[in-house]
Design an enzyme around this catalytic site. Structure first.
Site, mmCIF file in Angstrom:
data_model
loop_
_atom_site.group_PDB
_atom_site.id
_atom_site.type_symbol
_atom_site.label_atom_id
_atom_site.label_comp_id
_atom_site.label_asym_id
_atom_site.label_seq_id
_atom_site.Cartn_x
_atom_site.Cartn_y
_atom_site.Cartn_z
ATOM 1 N N GLY A 1 0.532 -1.235 0.011
ATOM 2 C CA GLY A 1 0.184 0.093 -0.049
ATOM 3 C C GLY A 1 0.709 1.592 -0.180
ATOM 4 O O GLY A 1 2.082 1.044 0.018
ATOM 5 N N GLY B 1 2.355 1.964 3.985
ATOM 6 C CA GLY B 1 3.759 0.382 4.413
ATOM 7 C C GLY B 1 4.882 0.176 3.000
ATOM 8 O O GLY B 1 6.214 0.405 3.070
ATOM 9 N N TYR C 1 -15.584 2.426 9.732
ATOM 10 C CA TYR C 1 -13.359 2.003 9.422
ATOM 11 C C TYR C 1 -13.559 2.881 11.017
ATOM 12 O O TYR C 1 -12.236 2.863 11.871
ATOM 13 C CB TYR C 1 -13.390 2.829 9.026
ATOM 14 C CG TYR C 1 -11.979 3.329 8.540
ATOM 15 C CD1 TYR C 1 -10.885 2.389 8.172
ATOM 16 C CD2 TYR C 1 -11.549 4.426 9.090
ATOM 17 C CE1 TYR C 1 -9.734 2.049 7.860
ATOM 18 C CE2 TYR C 1 -9.422 4.111 9.267
ATOM 19 C CZ TYR C 1 -9.233 3.899 8.620
ATOM 20 O OH TYR C 1 -7.337 3.837 8.514
#
Length: 317
Positions: free
Chosen positions: A15, A18, A138
């Site tokens: 991602g 990351g 979320y």
């Protein structure tokens, strides 16, 4: 401060966050970066996570894995945003403790603070009021992960702590036309509008909500800074402390890509939280401050976007 050494597992390494963390850790001489792709490690599968930690036994973890998306995606798929994120964080934190991980840095987000909390948002604002409804699923999952780290630290004395980044942007962002966050969505729309010679671009909502944006490599630097602290706070905001309206952002993105048409708003679409700007005095007081200003970061991001389009590697999922 302590040196980052040993084996560091970066969850979510493919991602945007990351991959930036991996770039930053590459400069740490005594650090070995451990990653695992989705086809070898399913973070929503408890036994898979437990087996991974038991086998590899990382010394530290930076947990940047998450199911993320913009207002539309969050509001459309609350089951997945709550369920997947809750499973990933809970399984990983529990497995890390069982495997003797010395340090676990969990990524929350400033979007999990109450919808109408005082601005700029201080760390103490968490759980002091109702959440933004379009982002509630979320937020609940991320709050659970953050609190689980805090409770492990309090109950078992392990260095499990969290960072609360603001809105992020940069290389490797998701440019999905419907499910991406506001900045990459705008960048792609203005880029396409320029190429198609459109007279105008209509943005979601009124354009009045205010947001703060942090270049992702600045976040990666802040995370390594927090990892090196002997006694970091349970969670710390990571941002610039500077915000602007979505309409102002739209004009800045248009200027960056060279689009010269009109910019219109669509008040029938949801705005989300009216204002969200973080108080970064805690992290600044510890000695860290962002380096990349928004205009410069947008230029870098657009250059990366063009390279990704040219190479056929633009992320749009």
């Amino acid at each position: 401060m302590t040196e980052i050494t040993g084996k560091v597992y970066v969850a979510g390494h493919r991602g945007m966050v990351g991959s930036a963390v991996c770039r930053r850790l590459a400069s740490e001489a005594n650090c070995e970066v451990l990653t695992a792709s989705r086809d070898t490690l399913d973070l929503t599968n408890q036994s898979s996570v437990e087996d991974f930690f038991a086998q590899h036994r990382p010394d530290s973890v930076i947990f940047a894995a998450a199911k993320v998306g913009g207002v539309l995606a969050n509001d459309t798929y609350p089951v997945e945003f709550l369920g997947d994120n809750l499973l990933m964080s809970t399984f990983a934190i529990n497995a890390a403790y069982a495997a003797g991980v010395k340090r676990f840095l969990f990524l929350g987000s400033t979007c999990i603070y109450p919808r109408d909390c005082p601005q700029p948002i201080q760390e103490e604002a968490l759980l002091t009021g109702p959440l933004e409804k379009t982002n509630e699923a979320y937020a609940l999952a991320k709050i659970a992960g953050l609190k689980l780290c805090q409770f492990y630290r309090r109950q078992h004395g392990v260095m499990f702590h969290s960072a609360m980044p603001t809105n992020l942007y940069g290389p490797g962002d998701n440019y999905h036309p419907e499910h991406s966050h506001v900045l990459p969505a705008l960048l792609r729309r203005f880029h396409e509008a320029k190429n198609e010679n459109l007279d105008s671009v209509t943005i979601w909502g009124t354009g009045t909500p205010r947001r703060e944006f942090l270049y992702v490599d600045d976040l990666a630097d802040a995370l390594t800074f927090l990892m090196a602290q002997d006694n970091p706070p349970d969670w710390a905001n990571v941002g610039t402390g500077v915000d602007l309206s979505i309409l102002e952002l739209s004009h800045l993105v248009a200027k960056t890509v060279g689009y010269e048409g009109d910019i219109k708003t669509d008040p029938s679409k949801p705005d989300g939280t009216p204002i969200k700007c973080s108080d970064v005095s805690r992290l600044n007081g510890m000695g860290w401050k962002h380096k990349v200003e928004l205009a410069h970061g947008l230029k870098r991001t657009y250059d990366h976007f063009l390279n990704e389009v040219e190479s056929g590697q633009m992320r749009s999922v």
